[in-house]
Design a protein around this motif. Structure first.
Motif, short mmCIF file in Angstrom:
data_model
loop_
_atom_site.label_atom_id
_atom_site.label_comp_id
_atom_site.label_asym_id
_atom_site.label_seq_id
_atom_site.Cartn_x
_atom_site.Cartn_y
_atom_site.Cartn_z
N GLY A 1 -49.13 45.26 65.57
CA GLY A 1 -49.80 44.15 64.92
C GLY A 1 -49.71 44.22 63.41
N LEU A 2 -49.99 45.40 62.85
CA LEU A 2 -49.92 45.56 61.40
C LEU A 2 -48.51 45.31 60.88
CD1 LEU A 2 -52.11 48.77 60.91
CD2 LEU A 2 -52.73 46.42 60.36
N ARG A 3 -47.52 45.79 61.61
CA ARG A 3 -46.14 45.60 61.19
C ARG A 3 -45.79 44.11 61.13
NH1 ARG A 3 -42.08 48.20 65.21
NH2 ARG A 3 -42.72 46.34 66.38
N ILE A 4 -46.24 43.35 62.13
CA ILE A 4 -45.97 41.91 62.16
C ILE A 4 -46.67 41.20 61.00
CG2 ILE A 4 -46.43 39.78 63.45
CD1 ILE A 4 -45.97 41.41 66.02
N GLY A 5 -47.97 41.51 60.80
CA GLY A 5 -48.73 40.85 59.75
C GLY A 5 -48.19 41.15 58.36
N VAL A 6 -47.91 42.42 58.09
CA VAL A 6 -47.44 42.80 56.76
C VAL A 6 -46.03 42.26 56.50
CG1 VAL A 6 -46.74 44.77 55.33
CG2 VAL A 6 -48.94 44.81 56.53
N SER A 7 -45.15 42.33 57.48
CA SER A 7 -43.79 41.83 57.26
C SER A 7 -43.81 40.32 57.03
CB SER A 7 -42.89 42.17 58.44
OG SER A 7 -43.36 41.59 59.64
N THR A 8 -44.69 39.60 57.73
CA THR A 8 -44.80 38.15 57.52
C THR A 8 -45.34 37.85 56.13
OG1 THR A 8 -45.19 37.78 59.88
CG2 THR A 8 -45.85 36.02 58.38
N ALA A 9 -46.38 38.58 55.72
CA ALA A 9 -46.96 38.37 54.39
C ALA A 9 -45.94 38.68 53.29
CB ALA A 9 -48.20 39.25 54.23
N LYS A 10 -45.20 39.76 53.44
CA LYS A 10 -44.19 40.12 52.44
C LYS A 10 -43.07 39.08 52.39
CE LYS A 10 -42.91 44.44 52.08
NZ LYS A 10 -42.53 45.84 52.36
N GLY A 11 -42.69 38.57 53.56
CA GLY A 11 -41.66 37.54 53.58
C GLY A 11 -42.09 36.28 52.84
N LEU A 12 -43.34 35.89 53.03
CA LEU A 12 -43.86 34.73 52.30
C LEU A 12 -43.91 34.99 50.79
CD1 LEU A 12 -46.81 33.66 54.65
CD2 LEU A 12 -44.77 32.31 54.15
N CYS A 13 -44.32 36.18 50.41
CA CYS A 13 -44.39 36.52 48.98
C CYS A 13 -43.02 36.47 48.34
CB CYS A 13 -45.02 37.90 48.80
SG CYS A 13 -46.77 37.98 49.18
N PHE A 14 -42.02 36.99 49.01
CA PHE A 14 -40.66 36.95 48.48
C PHE A 14 -40.15 35.52 48.38
CE2 PHE A 14 -39.99 41.53 49.76
CZ PHE A 14 -39.65 41.98 48.48
N ALA A 15 -40.36 34.75 49.46
CA ALA A 15 -39.82 33.40 49.51
C ALA A 15 -40.50 32.47 48.51
CB ALA A 15 -39.96 32.84 50.92
N LEU A 16 -41.80 32.64 48.32
CA LEU A 16 -42.58 31.74 47.46
C LEU A 16 -42.81 32.29 46.07
CD1 LEU A 16 -45.30 30.79 50.12
CD2 LEU A 16 -43.31 29.41 49.46
N ASP A 17 -42.43 33.55 45.84
CA ASP A 17 -42.67 34.25 44.58
C ASP A 17 -44.17 34.28 44.26
OD1 ASP A 17 -42.06 35.67 42.27
OD2 ASP A 17 -41.77 33.86 41.06
N LYS A 18 -44.95 34.76 45.24
CA LYS A 18 -46.40 34.86 45.10
C LYS A 18 -46.82 36.32 45.20
CE LYS A 18 -46.69 30.35 45.20
NZ LYS A 18 -47.01 29.56 43.98
N PRO A 19 -47.96 36.69 44.58
CA PRO A 19 -48.42 38.07 44.65
C PRO A 19 -48.99 38.41 46.03
CG PRO A 19 -49.99 36.74 43.43
CD PRO A 19 -48.79 35.87 43.68
#
Length: 245
Positions: free
Chosen positions: A81-99
């Motif tokens: 679960g943690l792996r899915i949540g963190v990888s999704t959050a990091k992907g959004l941060c990279f794609a959107l250039d958000k902290p």
């Protein structure tokens, strides 16, 4: 500020969208919740989480580009679960250039319970809060929090027996809750200072988002490239036995 928060620490997958300003950031429970979704399932997938994120943002009248930050429950909790949540959050941060903001899962659980405990114990000593997540057998992930969510005991993995919390229970009332608390009840409930919440408390993106508002104002951002979930202990697998010759 618009903050999207994600929690996939357990079998409850949740997302939330908060609107926060500097005033409400100092009073997390007053953050304006724009929308949230919770999915109670035995298995969380990236596709399910992505759909929830898209829905909560769109149904709240916003789009992903309007977000100011992405917050995620960093653990402890389920490895997958943690792996899915963190990888999704990091992907959004990279794609959107958000902290990226990371919140301890147990801290968020304590913050979820604290307002209710405070209101029901207004005229007495406030108890210490002990959120617990099941870590199999008699082991739990746990921490102890005092007033204003101050850390009394840092996050740790403990095998619970009658002596585990004796030093704290001898001095203070302690409220145990979370999906790890029930299996600890038989060995801890005999102590006069031990309390167990009747309702099951799940980690929630709602509280992650509230705490993320404080972190945003204080600029407590993670390095997106290097950030990893707080697994607390190594992922354990059962190796298949070799066939006899």
């Amino acid at each position: 500020m618009l903050i999207l928060s994600i929690d996939t620490s357990t079998t409850v997958c949740s997302v939330a969208l908060h609107q926060i300003n500097e005033t409400t950031a100092q009073n997390p429970e007053k953050a304006r919740l724009l929308g949230s979704y919770e999915l109670f399932t035995e298995r969380t997938s990236s596709a399910m989480l992505t759909t929830l994120i898209s829905d909560v943002v769109r149904h709240s009248g916003h789009d992903l580009q309007q977000l100011d930050a992405i917050a995620v429950a960093k653990g402890p909790g389920s490895y997958t679960g943690l792996r899915i949540g963190v990888s999704t959050a990091k992907g959004l941060c990279f794609a959107l250039d958000k902290p990226l903001i990371a919140i301890n899962t147990l801290e968020a659980m304590a913050a979820q319970v604290r307002p209710w405990i405070t209101s029901t114990n207004a005229d007495s000593t406030l108890p210490i809060l002990c959120p617990m997540l099941d870590a199999r057998r008699m082991e739990v992930y746990c921490a102890l929090y005092g007033e204003a969510n101050t850390v009394v005991m840092p996050t740790s993995a403990k095998i619970v027996d009658e002596q585990t919390f004796t030093d704290v229970l001898d001095r203070n009332p302690v409220v145990f809750f979370g999906d790890g608390a029930d299996k600890c009840r038989p060995v801890l409930s005999d102590h006069s200072n031990a309390r167990f919440l009747a309702q099951l408390i799940h980690p929630s993106a709602r509280t992650v988002g509230e705490l993320a508002g404080v972190a945003f104002v204080e600029r407590r951002f993670e390095d997106v490239a290097s950030f990893e979930p707080f697994y607390l202990k190594d992922f354990m697998t059962t190796k298949p036995k070799k066939a006899s010759v």
